[in-house]
Structures are given as structure tokens and as C-alpha cells.
Motif scaffolding. Structure first.
Motif, PDB file in Angstrom:
ATOM      1  N   THR A  57      29.542  75.246  38.994  1.00  0.00           N
ATOM      2  CA  THR A  57      30.778  75.670  38.349  1.00  0.00           C
ATOM      3  C   THR A  57      30.426  76.417  37.080  1.00  0.00           C
ATOM      4  OG1 THR A  57      31.956  73.778  39.241  1.00  0.00           O
ATOM      5  CG2 THR A  57      32.935  74.864  37.336  1.00  0.00           C
ATOM      6  N   PHE A  58      31.081  77.525  36.856  1.00  0.00           N
ATOM      7  CA  PHE A  58      30.876  78.351  35.671  1.00  0.00           C
ATOM      8  C   PHE A  58      32.188  78.328  34.910  1.00  0.00           C
ATOM      9  CE2 PHE A  58      28.111  81.948  34.217  1.00  0.00           C
ATOM     10  CZ  PHE A  58      28.870  82.320  33.131  1.00  0.00           C
ATOM     11  N   THR A  59      32.179  77.731  33.733  1.00  0.00           N
ATOM     12  CA  THR A  59      33.402  77.602  32.950  1.00  0.00           C
ATOM     13  C   THR A  59      33.265  78.392  31.657  1.00  0.00           C
ATOM     14  OG1 THR A  59      33.700  75.377  33.828  1.00  0.00           O
ATOM     15  CG2 THR A  59      34.976  75.948  31.879  1.00  0.00           C
ATOM     16  N   PHE A  60      34.303  79.169  31.322  1.00  0.00           N
ATOM     17  CA  PHE A  60      34.309  79.887  30.057  1.00  0.00           C
ATOM     18  C   PHE A  60      35.745  80.110  29.619  1.00  0.00           C
ATOM     19  CE2 PHE A  60      34.324  83.008  33.399  1.00  0.00           C
ATOM     20  CZ  PHE A  60      35.178  84.003  32.969  1.00  0.00           C
ATOM     21  N   ARG A  61      35.899  80.415  28.362  1.00  0.00           N
ATOM     22  CA  ARG A  61      37.230  80.619  27.802  1.00  0.00           C
ATOM     23  C   ARG A  61      37.548  82.105  27.734  1.00  0.00           C
ATOM     24  NH1 ARG A  61      39.086  75.936  26.086  1.00  0.00           N
ATOM     25  NH2 ARG A  61      37.660  74.336  25.375  1.00  0.00           N
ATOM     26  N   VAL A  62      38.820  82.397  27.990  1.00  0.00           N
ATOM     27  CA  VAL A  62      39.302  83.769  27.933  1.00  0.00           C
ATOM     28  C   VAL A  62      40.769  83.722  27.501  1.00  0.00           C
ATOM     29  CG1 VAL A  62      39.947  83.813  30.380  1.00  0.00           C
ATOM     30  CG2 VAL A  62      39.404  85.934  29.227  1.00  0.00           C
ATOM     31  N   GLU A  63      41.229  84.769  26.879  1.00  0.00           N
ATOM     32  CA  GLU A  63      42.615  84.816  26.422  1.00  0.00           C
ATOM     33  C   GLU A  63      43.564  84.718  27.609  1.00  0.00           C
ATOM     34  OE1 GLU A  63      40.501  87.467  25.789  1.00  0.00           O
ATOM     35  OE2 GLU A  63      39.862  86.871  23.792  1.00  0.00           O
ATOM     36  N   ASP A  64      44.695  84.058  27.393  1.00  0.00           N
ATOM     37  CA  ASP A  64      45.678  83.872  28.468  1.00  0.00           C
ATOM     38  C   ASP A  64      46.125  85.197  29.076  1.00  0.00           C
ATOM     39  OD1 ASP A  64      45.767  81.086  28.404  1.00  0.00           O
ATOM     40  OD2 ASP A  64      47.364  81.032  26.887  1.00  0.00           O
ATOM     41  N   ASN A  65      46.415  86.189  28.212  1.00  0.00           N
ATOM     42  CA  ASN A  65      46.907  87.462  28.742  1.00  0.00           C
ATOM     43  C   ASN A  65      45.839  88.183  29.565  1.00  0.00           C
ATOM     44  OD1 ASN A  65      45.399  88.053  26.469  1.00  0.00           O
ATOM     45  ND2 ASN A  65      46.744  89.689  25.771  1.00  0.00           N
ATOM     46  N   LEU A  66      44.574  88.057  29.183  1.00  0.00           N
ATOM     47  CA  LEU A  66      43.499  88.670  29.957  1.00  0.00           C
ATOM     48  C   LEU A  66      43.354  87.969  31.306  1.00  0.00           C
ATOM     49  CD1 LEU A  66      41.183  90.653  30.313  1.00  0.00           C
ATOM     50  CD2 LEU A  66      39.715  89.060  29.041  1.00  0.00           C
ATOM     51  N   LEU A 112      36.168  88.059  42.667  1.00  0.00           N
ATOM     52  CA  LEU A 112      35.776  89.235  41.886  1.00  0.00           C
ATOM     53  C   LEU A 112      34.682  88.912  40.891  1.00  0.00           C
ATOM     54  CD1 LEU A 112      39.109  91.115  41.141  1.00  0.00           C
ATOM     55  CD2 LEU A 112      37.212  91.844  42.589  1.00  0.00           C
ATOM     56  N   LEU A 113      34.798  87.778  40.221  1.00  0.00           N
ATOM     57  CA  LEU A 113      33.768  87.400  39.248  1.00  0.00           C
ATOM     58  C   LEU A 113      32.418  87.197  39.923  1.00  0.00           C
ATOM     59  CD1 LEU A 113      35.796  85.026  36.933  1.00  0.00           C
ATOM     60  CD2 LEU A 113      34.845  87.265  36.344  1.00  0.00           C
ATOM     61  N   ARG A 114      32.402  86.566  41.099  1.00  0.00           N
ATOM     62  CA  ARG A 114      31.133  86.420  41.829  1.00  0.00           C
ATOM     63  C   ARG A 114      30.564  87.786  42.178  1.00  0.00           C
ATOM     64  NH1 ARG A 114      33.758  81.880  43.943  1.00  0.00           N
ATOM     65  NH2 ARG A 114      34.638  83.059  45.686  1.00  0.00           N
ATOM     66  N   SER A 115      31.429  88.694  42.623  1.00  0.00           N
ATOM     67  CA  SER A 115      30.977  90.044  42.955  1.00  0.00           C
ATOM     68  C   SER A 115      30.431  90.760  41.720  1.00  0.00           C
ATOM     69  CB  SER A 115      32.135  90.840  43.560  1.00  0.00           C
ATOM     70  OG  SER A 115      31.744  92.153  43.843  1.00  0.00           O
ATOM     71  N   PHE A 116      31.145  90.653  40.598  1.00  0.00           N
ATOM     72  CA  PHE A 116      30.672  91.269  39.355  1.00  0.00           C
ATOM     73  C   PHE A 116      29.322  90.696  38.942  1.00  0.00           C
ATOM     74  CE2 PHE A 116      35.338  91.986  37.916  1.00  0.00           C
ATOM     75  CZ  PHE A 116      35.410  93.147  38.667  1.00  0.00           C
ATOM     76  N   MET A 117      29.179  89.378  39.086  1.00  0.00           N
ATOM     77  CA  MET A 117      27.924  88.731  38.699  1.00  0.00           C
ATOM     78  C   MET A 117      26.770  89.208  39.580  1.00  0.00           C
ATOM     79  SD  MET A 117      29.368  84.910  37.930  1.00  0.00           S
ATOM     80  CE  MET A 117      27.841  84.170  37.365  1.00  0.00           C
TER      81      MET A 117
END
Length: 96
Positions: A5-14, A32-37
Motif C-alpha cells: 500500500t502506498f499512502t500519501f496526502r494530497v489536497e481534496d480538490n486535486l 493511473l497512479l500505477r501506470s504513472f509509477m
């Protein structure tokens, strides 16, 4: 292969905008995040391989020069002067 599991914080609107953009392409944000990684890791590997190849080529050139395998500048200038003249000749022929 196991999963993590990869956990990180990001703004709600993003996060919302990203989720909507992913949904518009029939994907989840996680897909998408897996593809980007994967793409990022592949680009980094490609860059590292190119850098290693380039450094090797430079070293080969330096070793060759240090061994005296050089072409005098006059020979190089003459060769490319002949190439320029040939190109001009061909251009003059087609321009007519």
C-alpha cells in the motif's frame, strides 16, 4: 509478486479532479497512479542506461585519442569542405 500500500496526502480538490479525470477515461485513480509509477521507473532506467552508454562512448573516445588515434584538423576541414561543395553543386543543379 506481492502488493504494498502506498499512502500519501494530497489536497481534496486535486484528489477530486484526478478521480474525475481518471473516471472519464474508464480508469481508477489507483490504476493511473500505477501506470504513472511504471512509466516513471522505466524512464529513470532508460536514462540511467543511456547515461552509462554515453559515458562509455566518451571514455572510448578519450582512450582512442590518448592512444594517438587522431585525425588532423586539416583532414577534417578538407573532408567537410568537399561535402559542402558537393551539396552546393547538387543544390545548384536542382535550383536551375
Amino acid at each position: 509478486m506481492g502488493e504494498a500500500t502506498f499512502t500519501f496526502r494530497v489536497e481534496d480538490n486535486l484528489k477530486s479532479a484526478f478521480s474525475e479525470a481518471a473516471k472519464a477515461h474508464d480508469q481508477t485513480g489507483a490504476q493511473l497512479l500505477r501506470s504513472f509509477m511504471r512509466d516513471y521507473v522505466r524512464r529513470q532506467q532508460d536514462e540511467a542506461e543511456y547515461d552509462a552508454w554515453f559515458r562509455l562512448q566518451v571514455q572510448v573516445g578519450l582512450d582512442s585519442a590518448n592512444a594517438g588515434n587522431l585525425i588532423p584538423s586539416e583532414d577534417v576541414e578538407a573532408e567537410f569542405a568537399a561535402r559542402r561543395a558537393e551539396t552546393r553543386r547538387k543544390l545548384g543543379r536542382t535550383a536551375s
